[in-house]
Design a protein around this motif. Structure first.
Motif, PDB file in Angstrom:
ATOM      1  N   ARG A  10       5.546   8.854   7.862  1.00  0.00           N
ATOM      2  CA  ARG A  10       4.357   7.999   7.898  1.00  0.00           C
ATOM      3  C   ARG A  10       3.099   8.855   7.877  1.00  0.00           C
ATOM      4  NH1 ARG A  10       2.964   2.812   9.543  1.00  0.00           N
ATOM      5  NH2 ARG A  10       0.889   2.627  10.470  1.00  0.00           N
ATOM      6  N   ALA A  11       3.135   9.960   8.597  1.00  0.00           N
ATOM      7  CA  ALA A  11       1.956  10.828   8.669  1.00  0.00           C
ATOM      8  C   ALA A  11       1.637  11.469   7.328  1.00  0.00           C
ATOM      9  CB  ALA A  11       2.169  11.912   9.728  1.00  0.00           C
ATOM     10  N   ASP A  12       2.645  11.655   6.471  1.00  0.00           N
ATOM     11  CA  ASP A  12       2.436  12.289   5.170  1.00  0.00           C
ATOM     12  C   ASP A  12       2.057  11.292   4.079  1.00  0.00           C
ATOM     13  OD1 ASP A  12       2.905  14.874   5.983  1.00  0.00           O
ATOM     14  OD2 ASP A  12       5.056  14.763   5.614  1.00  0.00           O
ATOM     15  N   THR A  13       2.033   9.995   4.405  1.00  0.00           N
ATOM     16  CA  THR A  13       1.724   8.972   3.415  1.00  0.00           C
ATOM     17  C   THR A  13       0.227   8.699   3.390  1.00  0.00           C
ATOM     18  OG1 THR A  13       3.882   7.937   3.787  1.00  0.00           O
ATOM     19  CG2 THR A  13       2.210   6.613   2.668  1.00  0.00           C
ATOM     20  N   PRO A  14      -0.464   8.988   2.284  1.00  0.00           N
ATOM     21  CA  PRO A  14      -1.914   8.740   2.219  1.00  0.00           C
ATOM     22  C   PRO A  14      -2.213   7.257   2.390  1.00  0.00           C
ATOM     23  CG  PRO A  14      -1.195  10.141   0.403  1.00  0.00           C
ATOM     24  CD  PRO A  14       0.049   9.601   1.052  1.00  0.00           C
ATOM     25  N   ARG A  15      -3.341   6.957   3.032  1.00  0.00           N
ATOM     26  CA  ARG A  15      -3.694   5.576   3.294  1.00  0.00           C
ATOM     27  C   ARG A  15      -5.157   5.314   2.951  1.00  0.00           C
ATOM     28  NH1 ARG A  15       0.382   3.193   6.223  1.00  0.00           N
ATOM     29  NH2 ARG A  15       1.957   4.692   6.879  1.00  0.00           N
ATOM     30  N   LEU A  16      -5.397   4.114   2.442  1.00  0.00           N
ATOM     31  CA  LEU A  16      -6.738   3.659   2.116  1.00  0.00           C
ATOM     32  C   LEU A  16      -7.039   2.423   2.954  1.00  0.00           C
ATOM     33  CD1 LEU A  16      -6.463   3.861  -1.786  1.00  0.00           C
ATOM     34  CD2 LEU A  16      -7.340   5.623  -0.244  1.00  0.00           C
ATOM     35  N   VAL A  17      -8.320   2.205   3.249  1.00  0.00           N
ATOM     36  CA  VAL A  17      -8.732   1.052   4.054  1.00  0.00           C
ATOM     37  C   VAL A  17      -9.878   0.338   3.344  1.00  0.00           C
ATOM     38  CG1 VAL A  17      -9.596   0.270   6.296  1.00  0.00           C
ATOM     39  CG2 VAL A  17      -8.079   2.245   6.179  1.00  0.00           C
ATOM     40  N   SER A  18      -9.836  -0.988   3.347  1.00  0.00           N
ATOM     41  CA  SER A  18     -10.892  -1.773   2.714  1.00  0.00           C
ATOM     42  C   SER A  18     -12.203  -1.607   3.462  1.00  0.00           C
ATOM     43  CB  SER A  18     -10.499  -3.251   2.673  1.00  0.00           C
ATOM     44  OG  SER A  18     -10.347  -3.762   3.998  1.00  0.00           O
ATOM     45  N   ASP A  19     -13.294  -2.032   2.842  1.00  0.00           N
ATOM     46  CA  ASP A  19     -14.618  -1.893   3.452  1.00  0.00           C
ATOM     47  C   ASP A  19     -14.725  -2.641   4.771  1.00  0.00           C
ATOM     48  OD1 ASP A  19     -15.479  -0.293   1.380  1.00  0.00           O
ATOM     49  OD2 ASP A  19     -16.411  -1.940   0.256  1.00  0.00           O
ATOM     50  N   ASP A  20     -14.026  -3.782   4.888  1.00  0.00           N
ATOM     51  CA  ASP A  20     -14.105  -4.540   6.141  1.00  0.00           C
ATOM     52  C   ASP A  20     -13.108  -4.050   7.187  1.00  0.00           C
ATOM     53  OD1 ASP A  20     -11.665  -5.510   5.261  1.00  0.00           O
ATOM     54  OD2 ASP A  20     -12.341  -7.567   4.935  1.00  0.00           O
ATOM     55  N   GLY A  21     -12.282  -3.057   6.820  1.00  0.00           N
ATOM     56  CA  GLY A  21     -11.329  -2.484   7.765  1.00  0.00           C
ATOM     57  C   GLY A  21     -10.113  -3.338   8.041  1.00  0.00           C
ATOM     58  N   LYS A  22      -9.959  -4.449   7.315  1.00  0.00           N
ATOM     59  CA  LYS A  22      -8.878  -5.388   7.607  1.00  0.00           C
ATOM     60  C   LYS A  22      -7.708  -5.319   6.632  1.00  0.00           C
ATOM     61  CE  LYS A  22     -11.769  -8.847   9.942  1.00  0.00           C
ATOM     62  NZ  LYS A  22     -12.178 -10.274   9.954  1.00  0.00           N
ATOM     63  N   VAL A  23      -7.875  -4.557   5.551  1.00  0.00           N
ATOM     64  CA  VAL A  23      -6.789  -4.401   4.585  1.00  0.00           C
ATOM     65  C   VAL A  23      -6.464  -2.920   4.473  1.00  0.00           C
ATOM     66  CG1 VAL A  23      -5.988  -4.822   2.236  1.00  0.00           C
ATOM     67  CG2 VAL A  23      -7.604  -6.414   3.296  1.00  0.00           C
ATOM     68  N   ARG A  24      -5.186  -2.577   4.592  1.00  0.00           N
ATOM     69  CA  ARG A  24      -4.760  -1.177   4.577  1.00  0.00           C
ATOM     70  C   ARG A  24      -3.723  -0.974   3.474  1.00  0.00           C
ATOM     71  NH1 ARG A  24      -5.705  -3.466   9.108  1.00  0.00           N
ATOM     72  NH2 ARG A  24      -3.650  -4.466   9.108  1.00  0.00           N
ATOM     73  N   LEU A  25      -3.912   0.071   2.701  1.00  0.00           N
ATOM     74  CA  LEU A  25      -2.997   0.377   1.601  1.00  0.00           C
ATOM     75  C   LEU A  25      -2.348   1.732   1.852  1.00  0.00           C
ATOM     76  CD1 LEU A  25      -5.354  -1.482   0.326  1.00  0.00           C
ATOM     77  CD2 LEU A  25      -4.444  -0.701  -1.851  1.00  0.00           C
ATOM     78  N   ALA A  26      -1.034   1.756   1.956  1.00  0.00           N
ATOM     79  CA  ALA A  26      -0.284   3.006   2.027  1.00  0.00           C
ATOM     80  C   ALA A  26       0.160   3.348   0.612  1.00  0.00           C
ATOM     81  CB  ALA A  26       0.935   2.857   2.938  1.00  0.00           C
ATOM     82  N   ILE A  27      -0.184   4.564   0.153  1.00  0.00           N
ATOM     83  CA  ILE A  27       0.168   4.969  -1.205  1.00  0.00           C
ATOM     84  C   ILE A  27       1.623   5.415  -1.200  1.00  0.00           C
ATOM     85  CG2 ILE A  27      -0.399   6.525  -3.113  1.00  0.00           C
ATOM     86  CD1 ILE A  27      -3.199   6.759  -1.961  1.00  0.00           C
ATOM     87  N   ILE A  28       2.527   4.530  -1.644  1.00  0.00           N
ATOM     88  CA  ILE A  28       3.958   4.830  -1.605  1.00  0.00           C
ATOM     89  C   ILE A  28       4.481   5.248  -2.969  1.00  0.00           C
ATOM     90  CG2 ILE A  28       4.399   3.365   0.391  1.00  0.00           C
ATOM     91  CD1 ILE A  28       5.355   1.185  -1.487  1.00  0.00           C
ATOM     92  N   GLY A  29       3.623   5.201  -3.972  1.00  0.00           N
ATOM     93  CA  GLY A  29       4.034   5.624  -5.305  1.00  0.00           C
ATOM     94  C   GLY A  29       4.087   7.136  -5.421  1.00  0.00           C
ATOM     95  N   TRP A  30       4.746   7.594  -6.475  1.00  0.00           N
ATOM     96  CA  TRP A  30       4.857   9.022  -6.755  1.00  0.00           C
ATOM     97  C   TRP A  30       3.506   9.524  -7.222  1.00  0.00           C
ATOM     98  CZ3 TRP A  30       8.132  11.593 -11.165  1.00  0.00           C
ATOM     99  CH2 TRP A  30       8.450  12.912 -10.784  1.00  0.00           C
ATOM    100  N   ILE A  31       2.994  10.549  -6.562  1.00  0.00           N
ATOM    101  CA  ILE A  31       1.659  11.027  -6.863  1.00  0.00           C
ATOM    102  C   ILE A  31       1.550  11.550  -8.290  1.00  0.00           C
ATOM    103  CG2 ILE A  31       1.863  13.450  -6.164  1.00  0.00           C
ATOM    104  CD1 ILE A  31      -0.939  11.009  -5.157  1.00  0.00           C
ATOM    105  N   LYS A  32       2.674  11.979  -8.882  1.00  0.00           N
ATOM    106  CA  LYS A  32       2.631  12.511 -10.239  1.00  0.00           C
ATOM    107  C   LYS A  32       2.414  11.420 -11.291  1.00  0.00           C
ATOM    108  CE  LYS A  32       5.493  16.601  -9.328  1.00  0.00           C
ATOM    109  NZ  LYS A  32       6.701  17.358  -9.720  1.00  0.00           N
ATOM    110  N   THR A  33       2.578  10.160 -10.911  1.00  0.00           N
ATOM    111  CA  THR A  33       2.392   9.070 -11.884  1.00  0.00           C
ATOM    112  C   THR A  33       1.083   8.325 -11.678  1.00  0.00           C
ATOM    113  OG1 THR A  33       3.442   7.315 -10.557  1.00  0.00           O
ATOM    114  CG2 THR A  33       4.896   8.746 -11.867  1.00  0.00           C
TER     115      THR A  33
END
Length: 209
Positions: free
Chosen positions: A100-123
């Motif tokens: 989990r710690a190695d999975t990059p994460r993004l957060v929406s401007d309102d802080g209520k939506v979180r995206l964990a980047i689970i795709g292969w970084i090479k694609t």
């Protein structure tokens, strides 16, 4: 990673710098893919990492062999472990496991939506996928992607609605929304329950007229 960090903090990167000499072949592509995954410009990554924009540009073009101190600063700015940045060999195992710690994460401007980047970084330049979790009312607003790009949102829990060019569609658990994302669009978690979904983005898809 702690041993490498301790060495750098003690000011002894010279002991490790020679190892960077063999990394330049794939390192530049890895840094560039990670940067694009976060939608960061060279200037933004330079500001966050403390590494000069010109140096980052040279690294991405494989025109320089950075020290591990530089790689460490970039990995911290990109929120991934230094091991992941350095794991660029074609000989590495096909099966990979990331914590989990190695999975990059993004957060929406309102802080209520979180995206964990689970795709292969090479694609990331042509195919991206994310694990989406959202609080009720959370909104993720996105700019237009490349022309012809398509996004697919498969709802696992709760309910979401997608708005594209003024058109709104809703989906509940077990349903999927697929839509053009080459124009501004937004995703909203509606209702009183949190939501979870898998989002896949196909970049540079066939242009749809």
């Amino acid at each position: 990673m702690q041993d490498i960090a301790a060495s750098l903090e003690r000011g002894r990167p010279k002991d490790l710098a020679s190892g960077a000499q063999v990394l330049s072949g794939q390192l530049g592509k890895t840094i560039q893919r990670l940067r694009k995954a976060y939608n960061l410009s060279l200037s933004e990554l330079a500001e966050q990492s403390g590494v000069a924009k010109s140096i980052i540009s040279q690294i991405e073009r494989n025109e320089t062999n950075p020290t591990l101190a530089t790689i460490w600063r970039l990995s911290q700015a990109l929120d991934v472990s230094i091991e992941r940045v350095l794991a660029t060999s074609d000989e590495e195992p096909f099966i990979e496991r990331f914590s989990r710690a190695d999975t990059p994460r993004l957060v929406s401007d309102d802080g209520k939506v979180r995206l964990a980047i689970i795709g292969w970084i090479k694609t990331v330049e042509w195919l991206q996928w994310y694990d989406v979790t959202a609080d009720p009312g959370g909104v993720l607003e996105s700019d237009a992607h490349q022309r012809g790009s398509v996004e697919s949102l498969s709802v696992l829990e709760g309910s979401f609605e997608v708005e594209v060019a003024g058109e709104v569609q809703r989906a509940n658990a077990g349903e999927t929304l697929r839509y053009r994302c080459d124009r501004p669009h937004s995703i909203r978690c509606f209702g009183d329950e949190p939501g979870r979904a898998t989002m896949v983005v196909i970049m540079k898809a066939a242009v749809m007229e």
